[in-house]
Design an enzyme around this catalytic site. Structure first.
Site, PDB file in Angstrom:
ATOM      1  N   HIS A 247      34.028  78.467  49.627  1.00 17.11           N
ATOM      2  CA  HIS A 247      34.752  77.344  49.131  1.00 17.11           C
ATOM      3  C   HIS A 247      34.153  75.828  48.436  1.00 17.11           C
ATOM      4  CE1 HIS A 247      38.138  73.198  50.115  1.00 17.11           C
ATOM      5  NE2 HIS A 247      36.765  72.942  49.804  1.00 17.11           N
ATOM      6  N   GLU A 248      33.038  75.706  48.730  1.00 18.83           N
ATOM      7  CA  GLU A 248      31.752  74.824  47.673  1.00 18.83           C
ATOM      8  C   GLU A 248      31.359  75.056  46.661  1.00 18.83           C
ATOM      9  OE1 GLU A 248      32.318  71.736  48.927  1.00 18.83           O
ATOM     10  OE2 GLU A 248      32.401  71.084  50.500  1.00 18.83           O
TER      11      GLU A 248
ATOM     12  N   HIS B 121      34.220  75.065  44.353  1.00 20.93           N
ATOM     13  CA  HIS B 121      34.227  73.799  43.266  1.00 20.93           C
ATOM     14  C   HIS B 121      33.433  73.969  42.387  1.00 20.93           C
ATOM     15  CE1 HIS B 121      37.191  72.018  46.084  1.00 20.93           C
ATOM     16  NE2 HIS B 121      36.651  71.822  46.972  1.00 20.93           N
TER      17      HIS B 121
END
Length: 224
Positions: free
Chosen positions: A27-28, A31
């Site tokens: 997820h990170e 980003h």
């Protein structure tokens, strides 16, 4: 009874650990990867475009994972937010929307991949007494956990509560003056999220979304 409860808790955490860690880290990274593609090198310079979990671990997010794994019907946790500087983007508002969407979208993709893996594992039933037999149930349960955890992470982060990803998407749509006031609520965001979790209100919001998405993945599994 106590030993049985402890064993069940340890098993639940063990089954959920890999899907949760993978979901939070990817997820990170998503980003940071999108931000980097849009011209912002901040995450890359900070060493955050890596699948090595160590730079991403957030103590509070990890504690929340353990707590919800032991006490809640759905599991929540988070990694250390990747630094993003929208001033690098040609269109900062559009860039922040794309960066914010990338994380939850990655979780939804992971949920589908865990669903596909579940279908593969389920079709390869082991022979009794084989080495694979001892790991079969664990793999099946881990795949199921991977589906539900990543759907939870995806929908949870899309909630429009600052500083979650959904709030950045909403801010990118609002007029600039309203967006500034809206994002100023981020200082109270963590407290609000804890209250919503503790009261069960947040669960009532996202549970139908998670269940509906899981049903769609289940239909996909039947086609494999």
């Amino acid at each position: 009874m106590i030993n049985t409860d402890i064993a069940a808790s340890v098993t639940k955490i063990a089954v959920a650990f890999v899907p949760m860690l993978l979901g939070m880290v990817c997820h990170e990274v998503a980003h940071g990867w999108v931000a980097n593609k849009l011209g912002d090198p901040t995450a890359k310079a900070a060493g955050r475009l890596t699948l090595n979990p160590v730079p991403h671990i957030d103590p509070m997010g990890t504690a929340m994972f353990v707590l919800t794994a032991l006490t809640s019907p759905f599991i929540i946790g988070w990694a250390k937010p990747v630094p993003v500087d929208g001033r690098w983007f040609k269109n900062p508002r559009k860039g922040m929307i794309l960066v914010s969407i990338a994380g939850p979208l990655t979780n939804f993709i992971l949920a589908v991949l865990f669903g596909v893996l579940f279908a593969i594992v389920a079709k390869n039933i082991p022979e009794a007494g084989s080495l694979y037999a001892s790991a079969y149930d664990f793999l099946r349960n881990m795949c199921v956990a991977g589906i539900w955890i990543n759907l939870t992470l995806g929908w949870f982060n899309l909630m429009p509560f600052p500083p979650l990803d959904g709030s950045h998407i909403v801010a990118g749509i609002l007029p600039p003056n309203l967006a500034y006031k809206y994002q100023s609520l981020a200082r109270y965001g963590f407290i609000l999220i804890i209250i919503l979790l503790a009261t069960g209100f947040l669960g009532r919001i996202i549970s139908p979304l998670i269940t509906g998405s899981a049903d769609l993945i289940q239909q996909l599994i039947y086609l494999i």
